[in-house]
Design a protein around this motif. Structure first.
Motif, PDB file in Angstrom:
ATOM      1  N   ASP A  48       2.627  -1.306  -4.209  1.00 50.46           N
ATOM      2  CA  ASP A  48       1.196  -1.598  -4.268  1.00 50.46           C
ATOM      3  C   ASP A  48       0.439  -0.546  -3.456  1.00 50.46           C
ATOM      4  O   ASP A  48       1.015   0.188  -2.658  1.00 50.46           O
ATOM      5  N   GLY A  49      -0.876  -0.502  -3.658  1.00 51.55           N
ATOM      6  CA  GLY A  49      -1.699   0.411  -2.878  1.00 51.55           C
ATOM      7  C   GLY A  49      -2.094   1.658  -3.623  1.00 51.55           C
ATOM      8  O   GLY A  49      -2.248   1.646  -4.853  1.00 51.55           O
ATOM      9  N   ASP A  50      -2.240   2.756  -2.880  1.00 44.05           N
ATOM     10  CA  ASP A  50      -2.786   3.997  -3.434  1.00 44.05           C
ATOM     11  C   ASP A  50      -1.725   4.954  -3.965  1.00 44.05           C
ATOM     12  O   ASP A  50      -2.047   6.067  -4.365  1.00 44.05           O
ATOM     13  N   THR A  51      -0.469   4.575  -3.972  1.00 41.76           N
ATOM     14  CA  THR A  51       0.596   5.490  -4.378  1.00 41.76           C
ATOM     15  C   THR A  51       0.513   5.820  -5.859  1.00 41.76           C
ATOM     16  O   THR A  51       0.357   4.934  -6.699  1.00 41.76           O
ATOM     17  N   ARG A  52       0.610   7.101  -6.176  1.00 39.94           N
ATOM     18  CA  ARG A  52       0.642   7.591  -7.552  1.00 39.94           C
ATOM     19  C   ARG A  52       1.965   8.307  -7.777  1.00 39.94           C
ATOM     20  O   ARG A  52       2.532   8.901  -6.861  1.00 39.94           O
ATOM     21  N   THR A  73      -6.868  11.179   4.389  1.00 40.19           N
ATOM     22  CA  THR A  73      -6.386   9.811   4.211  1.00 40.19           C
ATOM     23  C   THR A  73      -5.223   9.448   5.127  1.00 40.19           C
ATOM     24  O   THR A  73      -4.950   8.257   5.323  1.00 40.19           O
ATOM     25  N   GLY A  87      -0.254   9.559  -2.075  1.00 37.29           N
ATOM     26  CA  GLY A  87      -0.683   8.267  -1.566  1.00 37.29           C
ATOM     27  C   GLY A  87       0.418   7.450  -0.929  1.00 37.29           C
ATOM     28  O   GLY A  87       0.286   6.230  -0.794  1.00 37.29           O
TER      29      GLY A  87
END
Length: 324
Positions: A82-86, A265, A291
């Motif tokens: 989950d979150g901002d990881t791509r 970030t 991310g």
């Protein structure tokens, strides 16, 4: 922060190894966008060998062309945090008559970090080929340090030698890359690329026969390819992580990794590209990610994604090496 030349690199192996990050900021342009790093680097991080996760279970063998991209997407879905990881992944079976590149997030763009050093070396060799000359002793020294130990100062020198982004972009176009753009000014680490383009670059290096290119000038000759492959196969032990985790135990691999912690970030870019062997089949794999909340989590994701990519590309190869 760019992975860099102080010889303190993330370490992976069969047992727990230390992941240590240290970098030398290549230029003010890089420093402005990446987190600064002290000469000693942050505290060491230890990664458990269990992150070399078992491959996803494979279903019944299917036709080689049937749904490889869909199979790859299904295999990667449970790995995504989950979150901002791509994440973007591409894989190509060098030993298959099928020329399909299986990919996930094929058009998504990522910062390269130090995997751009492969492109820098390819550009240098193409220019030397055009001039009908061998690399100088100094160029060879820089190339060895740049690839084997990911030395940033060596990359700075060769980046200038090839004409910075102009030279890199010309080489990439010549080798068939379509969506890669050299970084601004001295910032080679901020080059942007896609997973599919990185597999195309690997094909230019590892393909056994002539590689078709969209422009008339020839691509890398056999000597240049062999030189790049040799250096990629001599990566220091501290950088034996990433796509190499997907190979069969004891088989040879060749890779280049890159890592950056972004200043804006605090999140991590973790990339790994290379060639691995599974059951005698040779695969080209590129895994790009951004991310990531930590370097450890990024390495873990990249290694699991590489294994999933090989699983999707080799559903017709049984059994999978190692534990199920």
């Amino acid at each position: 922060m760019l992975d860099g030349p102080n010889r303190t690199h993330p370490k992976r192996g069969l047992r727990a190894r230390t992941l240590r990050v240290c970098a030398v900021c290549a230029a003010a342009a890089v420093a402005a966008s990446l987190v600064a790093c002290s000469p000693t680097g942050p505290p060491s991080r230890t990664q458990d060998p269990s992150v070399r996760a078992a491959p996803p279970a494979l279903g019944p063998p299917q036709g080689e062309r049937q749904g490889r991209g869909a199979m790859l997407a299904r295999a990667l879905k449970p790995l995504m945090p989950d979150g901002d990881t791509r994440l973007a992944v591409a894989v190509f079976d060098l030993d298959s008559a099928d020329q399909e590149v299986a990919s996930y997030g094929a058009k998504d763009s990522f910062v390269t970090a130090s995997i751009s050093k492969l492109g820098i070396l390819a550009a240098l060799l193409l220019q030397a080929q055009d001039e009908d000359r061998a690399l100088t002793a100094a160029e060879r020294g820089y190339a060895e340090e740049m690839i084997r130990t990911s030395d940033n100062e060596a990359a700075n020198s060769l980046w200038q030698s090839i004409g910075e982004a102009v030279g890199l972009d010309a080489a990439h176009e010549r080798l068939g890359l379509e969506a890669t753009k050299g970084g601004p000014g001295t910032s080679w680490g901020l080059t942007r690329t896609t997973a599919r383009d990185q597999v195309q670059l690997l094909r230019a290096v590892f393909a056994r026969g002539p590689v078709s290119t969209p422009r008339p000038p020839k691509g890398l000759n056999q000597a240049s390819r062999a030189y790049i492959r040799r250096l990629m196969g001599q990566i220091t032990d501290e950088q034996d992580w990433g796509v190499s985790a997907a190979g069969s135990p004891g088989d040879q691999w060749a890779l280049k990794n890159g890592w950056i912690q972004r200043n804006t970030t605090g999140l991590w870019v973790i990339n790994s590209v290379g060639q691995v062997t599974v059951h005698g089949h040779h695969y080209l794999v590129s895994v790009l990610s951004s991310g990531n909340p930590s370097m450890e989590s990024g390495v873990k994701l990249v290694e699991r994604a590489a294994r999933a990519a090989i699983g999707a590309a080799s559903a017709h190869v049984r059994p999978w090496p190692g534990k199920p």
